[in-house]
Structures are given as structure tokens and as C-alpha cells.
Design a protein around this motif. Structure first.
Motif, PDB file in Angstrom:
ATOM      1  N   LEU A  26       0.645  -1.162  -0.163  1.00 38.75           N
ATOM      2  CA  LEU A  26       0.144  -0.186   0.080  1.00 38.75           C
ATOM      3  C   LEU A  26       0.804   1.162  -0.163  1.00 38.75           C
ATOM      4  CD1 LEU A  26      -2.909  -0.407   2.593  1.00 38.75           C
ATOM      5  CD2 LEU A  26      -3.158  -0.289   0.019  1.00 38.75           C
ATOM      6  N   VAL A  27       2.086   1.361   0.635  1.00 43.47           N
ATOM      7  CA  VAL A  27       2.753   2.506   0.542  1.00 43.47           C
ATOM      8  C   VAL A  27       3.178   3.213  -0.728  1.00 43.47           C
ATOM      9  CG1 VAL A  27       5.006   3.374   1.268  1.00 43.47           C
ATOM     10  CG2 VAL A  27       4.084   1.618   2.943  1.00 43.47           C
ATOM     11  N   PRO A  28       3.438   2.704  -1.651  1.00 47.06           N
ATOM     12  CA  PRO A  28       3.632   3.268  -3.070  1.00 47.06           C
ATOM     13  C   PRO A  28       2.428   3.883  -3.658  1.00 47.06           C
ATOM     14  CG  PRO A  28       4.350   1.245  -3.155  1.00 47.06           C
ATOM     15  CD  PRO A  28       4.000   1.155  -1.820  1.00 47.06           C
ATOM     16  N   GLN A  29       1.538   2.766  -3.450  1.00 48.41           N
ATOM     17  CA  GLN A  29       0.093   3.162  -3.977  1.00 48.41           C
ATOM     18  C   GLN A  29      -0.586   4.190  -3.264  1.00 48.41           C
ATOM     19  OE1 GLN A  29      -2.615  -0.131  -5.026  1.00 48.41           O
ATOM     20  NE2 GLN A  29      -0.893  -1.450  -4.837  1.00 48.41           N
ATOM     21  N   LEU A  30      -0.633   4.578  -1.974  1.00 46.93           N
ATOM     22  CA  LEU A  30      -0.888   5.665  -1.246  1.00 46.93           C
ATOM     23  C   LEU A  30      -0.078   6.956  -1.792  1.00 46.93           C
ATOM     24  CD1 LEU A  30      -1.308   4.223   2.282  1.00 46.93           C
ATOM     25  CD2 LEU A  30      -3.105   5.013   0.949  1.00 46.93           C
ATOM     26  N   ALA A  31       1.101   6.863  -1.883  1.00 46.13           N
ATOM     27  CA  ALA A  31       1.811   7.773  -2.347  1.00 46.13           C
ATOM     28  C   ALA A  31       1.336   8.595  -3.599  1.00 46.13           C
ATOM     29  CB  ALA A  31       3.329   7.563  -2.454  1.00 46.13           C
ATOM     30  N   GLU A  32       1.150   7.323  -4.674  1.00 43.53           N
ATOM     31  CA  GLU A  32       0.420   7.859  -6.129  1.00 43.53           C
ATOM     32  C   GLU A  32      -0.785   8.764  -5.681  1.00 43.53           C
ATOM     33  OE1 GLU A  32      -0.121   4.308  -8.257  1.00 43.53           O
ATOM     34  OE2 GLU A  32       2.213   3.711  -8.364  1.00 43.53           O
ATOM     35  N   ALA A  60      -8.242   7.844  -0.658  1.00 43.82           N
ATOM     36  CA  ALA A  60      -6.908   6.994  -1.267  1.00 43.82           C
ATOM     37  C   ALA A  60      -7.107   5.738  -1.580  1.00 43.82           C
ATOM     38  CB  ALA A  60      -5.748   7.431  -0.894  1.00 43.82           C
ATOM     39  N   LEU A  61      -7.606   5.177  -0.367  1.00 42.63           N
ATOM     40  CA  LEU A  61      -7.824   3.563   0.175  1.00 42.63           C
ATOM     41  C   LEU A  61      -9.063   3.236  -0.907  1.00 42.63           C
ATOM     42  CD1 LEU A  61      -7.567   3.267   3.982  1.00 42.63           C
ATOM     43  CD2 LEU A  61      -6.049   2.374   2.091  1.00 42.63           C
ATOM     44  N   CYS A  62      -9.990   3.959  -0.722  1.00 38.86           N
ATOM     45  CA  CYS A  62     -11.347   3.697  -1.746  1.00 38.86           C
ATOM     46  C   CYS A  62     -10.893   3.350  -3.194  1.00 38.86           C
ATOM     47  CB  CYS A  62     -12.395   4.799  -1.729  1.00 38.86           C
ATOM     48  SG  CYS A  62     -13.126   4.259  -0.014  1.00 38.86           S
ATOM     49  N   GLY A  63      -9.849   4.640  -3.676  1.00 39.11           N
ATOM     50  CA  GLY A  63      -9.483   4.429  -5.083  1.00 39.11           C
ATOM     51  C   GLY A  63      -8.648   3.409  -5.453  1.00 39.11           C
ATOM     52  N   ALA A  70     -18.256   2.651   2.662  1.00 37.33           N
ATOM     53  CA  ALA A  70     -19.180   1.599   3.447  1.00 37.33           C
ATOM     54  C   ALA A  70     -18.430   0.176   3.338  1.00 37.33           C
ATOM     55  CB  ALA A  70     -20.407   1.689   2.917  1.00 37.33           C
ATOM     56  N   ASP A  71     -17.524  -0.227   2.261  1.00 42.90           N
ATOM     57  CA  ASP A  71     -17.014  -1.301   2.089  1.00 42.90           C
ATOM     58  C   ASP A  71     -15.825  -1.602   3.240  1.00 42.90           C
ATOM     59  OD1 ASP A  71     -18.591  -2.109  -0.132  1.00 42.90           O
ATOM     60  OD2 ASP A  71     -17.260  -1.072  -1.502  1.00 42.90           O
ATOM     61  N   LEU A  72     -15.116  -0.399   3.479  1.00 35.57           N
ATOM     62  CA  LEU A  72     -14.012  -0.387   4.330  1.00 35.57           C
ATOM     63  C   LEU A  72     -14.660  -0.269   5.825  1.00 35.57           C
ATOM     64  CD1 LEU A  72     -11.515   2.270   2.808  1.00 35.57           C
ATOM     65  CD2 LEU A  72     -11.049  -0.239   3.331  1.00 35.57           C
TER      66      LEU A  72
END
Length: 111
Positions: A26-32, A60-63, A70-72
Motif C-alpha cells: 500500500l505504501v507506494p500506491q498511497l503515495a501515488e 485514497a484507500l477507496c481509489g 461503506a465497504d471499508l
């Protein structure tokens, strides 16, 4: 009985459903998505329900996971029994005795 709202944090499950098994994924994806968190912060975010969560991180997590908030986060009612005051004489009656189990003590010869 007091009614309180609680929640279930589904981040780890949603990650697994998308074949993401390492928290460091998740680290690089969150950074994006403009969210810069350390590996330790992401580990805590995945393994523990957050007490506070910024809207940027949630978005960001939803993306990343292609899901909705609501899923999270599943909100659930938590019913807790409120404790009634106990009269001083009743407190001893309600005390729970500690559990017991037999113990064998071995002593060396000659003592």
C-alpha cells in the motif's frame, strides 16, 4: 442497557480479495494518491482499526481498492450492559473465586 455504535474495519479483507497480502504494497500506491505514510503507519492502518482517519487517506484507500467507504467501514450497534451500583454487603457475595488446579511440586532428594 446503553446503545453504542462501533465499527468493523475491513481493510485487510479487501486487500486480500485483491491479492494484496503485504502491508508494504500500500505504501507506494498511497503515495501515488498523494498520501505519504511510513511503512509502520501503513502496517498499523491495515492491522488495527484506526481511531482517526483523514478523508484524504480514506479516499485514497477507496481509489486503490476500488471500493466505497461503506465497504471499508461497517458500522454496527454495540449493546453494553451498564453496571448497577452494588451495595457494600453485596460486593463480597458477587466476588468470583479464582480458578484452582492441582499442582505437583517436585523437590530434589535430600532437601
Amino acid at each position: 442497557m446503553m446503545k453504542k455504535m462501533g465499527f468493523v474495519w475491513n481493510l485487510r479483507r479487501l486487500m486480500a480479495e485483491r491479492n494484496m497480502f503485504q502491508t508494504t504494497d500500500l505504501v507506494p500506491q498511497l503515495a501515488e494518491h498523494g498520501v505519504h505514510l511510513s511503512r509502520e503507519q501503513v502496517f498499523r492502518l491495515v492491522t488495527q482499526p484506526p481511531q482517526r482517519l483523514s478523508m484524504e487517506t480514506l479516499a485514497a484507500l477507496c481509489g486503490i481498492l476500488e471500493c466505497s467507504p461503506a465497504d471499508l467501514i461497517e458500522v454496527r450497534a454495540v449493546h453494553r450492559q451498564t453496571a448497577k451500583p452494588v451495595a457494600s454487603g453485596e460486593a463480597a457475595d458477587r466476588a468470583v473465586a479464582p480458578s484452582s488446579r492441582s499442582v505437583r511440586v517436585w523437590r530434589p532428594e535430600g532437601l
